[in-house]
Design a protein around this motif. Structure first.
Motif, short mmCIF file in Angstrom:
data_model
loop_
_atom_site.label_atom_id
_atom_site.label_comp_id
_atom_site.label_asym_id
_atom_site.label_seq_id
_atom_site.Cartn_x
_atom_site.Cartn_y
_atom_site.Cartn_z
N GLN A 113 0.83 -1.20 0.00
CA GLN A 113 0.00 0.00 0.00
C GLN A 113 0.87 1.26 0.00
OE1 GLN A 113 -2.68 -0.35 3.34
NE2 GLN A 113 -1.05 -0.35 4.87
N ARG A 114 0.35 2.29 -0.67
CA ARG A 114 1.02 3.58 -0.78
C ARG A 114 0.08 4.66 -0.27
NH1 ARG A 114 1.61 5.41 -5.65
NH2 ARG A 114 3.67 6.42 -5.50
N PHE A 115 0.66 5.65 0.41
CA PHE A 115 -0.16 6.71 0.99
C PHE A 115 0.56 8.05 0.86
CE2 PHE A 115 -1.28 9.55 4.48
CZ PHE A 115 -2.66 9.64 4.30
N ALA A 116 -0.24 9.08 0.61
CA ALA A 116 0.25 10.45 0.63
C ALA A 116 -0.84 11.36 1.16
CB ALA A 116 0.68 10.91 -0.77
N ALA A 117 -0.45 12.41 1.86
CA ALA A 117 -1.37 13.43 2.36
C ALA A 117 -0.80 14.80 2.05
CB ALA A 117 -1.60 13.28 3.86
N GLN A 118 -1.70 15.75 1.79
CA GLN A 118 -1.25 17.11 1.54
C GLN A 118 -2.27 18.10 2.10
OE1 GLN A 118 -0.99 17.54 -2.72
NE2 GLN A 118 -3.20 17.40 -3.03
N GLY A 119 -1.79 19.29 2.42
CA GLY A 119 -2.68 20.37 2.84
C GLY A 119 -3.07 20.36 4.31
N LEU A 120 -2.37 19.57 5.14
CA LEU A 120 -2.72 19.48 6.56
C LEU A 120 -1.71 20.23 7.43
CD1 LEU A 120 -3.71 15.70 6.68
CD2 LEU A 120 -5.15 17.67 6.17
N GLN A 121 -1.17 21.33 6.92
CA GLN A 121 -0.13 22.05 7.62
C GLN A 121 -0.59 22.58 8.98
OE1 GLN A 121 -1.10 22.48 4.48
NE2 GLN A 121 0.59 22.98 3.10
N GLY A 122 -1.87 22.84 9.13
CA GLY A 122 -2.37 23.35 10.41
C GLY A 122 -2.19 22.38 11.56
N PHE A 123 -2.02 21.08 11.26
CA PHE A 123 -1.84 20.08 12.31
C PHE A 123 -0.38 19.66 12.45
CE2 PHE A 123 -6.12 19.52 10.55
CZ PHE A 123 -6.88 19.68 11.70
N ASP A 124 0.49 20.24 11.64
CA ASP A 124 1.89 19.79 11.59
C ASP A 124 2.76 20.61 12.54
OD1 ASP A 124 4.10 18.39 10.85
OD2 ASP A 124 4.30 19.27 8.86
N ASN A 125 2.48 20.46 13.84
CA ASN A 125 3.27 21.15 14.85
C ASN A 125 3.19 20.37 16.16
OD1 ASN A 125 0.93 22.25 16.51
ND2 ASN A 125 0.48 23.17 14.50
N ALA A 126 4.03 20.74 17.10
CA ALA A 126 4.13 19.99 18.35
C ALA A 126 2.86 20.06 19.18
CB ALA A 126 5.32 20.52 19.16
N GLY A 127 2.03 21.06 18.94
CA GLY A 127 0.79 21.14 19.70
C GLY A 127 -0.24 20.11 19.28
N TRP A 128 -0.14 19.63 18.02
CA TRP A 128 -1.14 18.70 17.50
C TRP A 128 -0.60 17.29 17.28
CZ3 TRP A 128 -6.07 19.98 17.63
CH2 TRP A 128 -6.43 21.33 17.57
N SER A 129 0.66 17.12 17.05
CA SER A 129 1.21 15.84 16.60
C SER A 129 2.42 15.41 17.44
CB SER A 129 1.62 15.94 15.12
OG SER A 129 2.29 14.77 14.70
N THR A 130 2.56 14.09 17.56
CA THR A 130 3.74 13.53 18.23
C THR A 130 4.99 13.64 17.38
OG1 THR A 130 3.25 11.33 17.34
CG2 THR A 130 2.34 11.86 19.52
N ALA A 131 4.83 13.86 16.07
CA ALA A 131 5.98 13.89 15.16
C ALA A 131 5.79 14.98 14.13
CB ALA A 131 6.17 12.53 14.49
N PRO A 132 6.01 16.25 14.51
CA PRO A 132 5.94 17.32 13.51
C PRO A 132 6.92 17.06 12.38
CG PRO A 132 6.03 18.22 15.74
CD PRO A 132 6.30 16.75 15.87
N GLY A 133 6.48 17.36 11.18
CA GLY A 133 7.27 17.05 10.00
C GLY A 133 6.90 15.72 9.36
N ALA A 134 6.08 14.93 10.04
CA ALA A 134 5.64 13.64 9.51
C ALA A 134 4.12 13.57 9.52
CB ALA A 134 6.23 12.49 10.32
#
Length: 411
Positions: A173-194
């Motif tokens: 399986q292959r996966f890609a996501a785009q446009g979710l920059q609002g969640f890409d930070n330490a306040g929302w995710s365990t791994a910003p940048g991923a």
């Protein structure tokens, strides 16, 4: 068909782009073009070598043959947001598509009691592309999940009426996501940048299939099938998005079916199928912020387990022409409270109506056609957007047109 030609065919099909789609949740409504012409009914039938992916015990009834097919898949998906100060509006998720989905398989009778085969198919997936970002980020937003399954099966004939089968399934399986920059930070995710905009990542896994088919009377055949959960590698590039640090396993499924020969020309058949979406945390965890994205208890799509009910008919119009039709109904996997994140994966379809036909071109070859209309379905949000994101409701809609053609060669 020579081994070299067979290998070339499989490689050519494997090279085609697999469509990501959402029919019964994100499982295909039918594993082959013949079964699609009956809204996916297959467990007590022996359609073709690809259908062995649904019930490996059916290989005994097939003989030796090759199958190849292609499905044109055209989804329409949209969303709307109301009552939110930042995101209100209507959103069109059809930036990508339509898609082409390949299938291929072969079956071989080893002797009177043993048969084996191989099937390649796309079991499901998700795809959206919103030119206007529903999450307020810059650029378009969406996801692309594609899954290629290869199942090798062996069937054993217990006696004149009963057979059993087992298969091993490999998934890529292959996966890609785009446009979710609002969640890409330490306040929302365990791994910003991923979280988003990391291109396609891949994951692989292995699973098991078991099946039985039995002729319980002169006119009635039953079938039972079970597919294990497939534990796959994690999507490392999206370990900050999916729960369990990028885990996205394939859920367990199982079902039972019947085929009742009403007359020499008419057969009535039906299946019940259960898909355990809630067991996979990335799919089943609800959208709640008691843990960040990527954590074991992190937010997911909130999908529920579903039951799928299928009913179809086969009519042998002549020695050369066979007609098929079917309908199916599935439970709704997406609760009204979980529509916000599912803008990315609006797998809300519940009802399918299908028709199909096969034409025997000669003693060895046949062509099959099918058309399925996945009826438009909508889910209106209810307390769908948390207050921390501004509140309001998100509504989802989807419909689909699915057209397939397949070739079969018996030898």
């Amino acid at each position: 068909m020579t081994p070299a030609l067979r290998s070339t065919l499989f490689l050519a099909l494997a090279g085609l782009p697999l469509a990501a789609q959402a029919t019964n949740g994100y499982f295909m409504h039918g594993s082959s073009v013949k079964s699609q012409g009956m809204a996916g009914v297959s467990l007590a039938l022996a359609h073709d070598s690809i259908k062995a992916a649904s019930n490996p015990a059916s290989l005994i009834a097939l003989g030796s043959q090759y199958d190849a097919g292609l499905t044109f898949f055209d989804p329409s998906r949209s969303a709307s947001i109301e009552g939110n100060a930042f995101l209100d509006g209507r959103y069109d998720g059809n930036g990508d598509g339509p898609f082409w989905i390949p299938e291929a398989g072969f079956a071989r009778r080893h002797n009177d009691r043993i048969a084996y085969g191989l099937a390649m198919y796309a079991n499901g997936g998700m795809n959206t592309d919103y030119a206007r970002n529903p999450y307020g980020g810059t650029g378009s937003a969406g996801v692309d999940l594609s899954q290629l399954f290869v199942t090798g099966s062996v069937a054993y004939k217990l006696n004149e009426r009963h057979s059993i089968g087992a298969g091993v399934t490999y998934v890529h399986q292959r996966f890609a996501a785009q446009g979710l920059q609002g969640f890409d930070n330490a306040g929302w995710s365990t791994a910003p940048g991923a979280v988003t905009n990391n291109g396609h990542d891949s994951a692989d896994g292995w699973g098991l299939k078991l099946g039985w088919q039995g002729k319980v009377s002169d006119r009635l055949t039953l079938g039972v099938s079970w597919s294990s959960r497939i534990e796959t590698d994690r999507f490392k590039e999206y370990r900050g998005l999916f729960a369990e640090q990028g885990g996205f396993d394939v859920p367990e499924s199982y079902g039972i079916g019947f085929a009742w020969q009403l007359s020499p020309r008419w057969t009535l058949a039906g299946d019940w199928e259960r898909i355990e979406y809630s067991e996979v945390k990335a799919v089943g965890n609800p959208l709640a912020f008691n843990a960040p994205l990527g954590a074991d208890r992190g937010p997911g799509f909130g999908w529920q387990d579903i039951d799928v009910y299928k009913l179809g008919v086969i009519y042998a119009a002549s020695p050369r022409v066979t007609l098929r039709a079917g309908i199916s109904h599935a439970d709704q996997p997406i609760p009204a409270s979980q529509t916000l994140l599912n803008i990315l994966a609006p797998g809300v379809i519940q009802d399918h109506a299908s028709v199909g036909a096969s034409w025997q071109m000669g003693p060895a070859q046949s062509l099959t056609f099918s058309y399925t209309r996945a009826l438009e379905e909508s889910v209106k949000g209810q307390n769908a957007i948390p207050g921390v994101l501004g509140g309001g409701e998100a509504d989802l809609s989807m419909s689909q047109d699915i057209l397939g053609v397949a070739w079969q060669y018996r030898y």
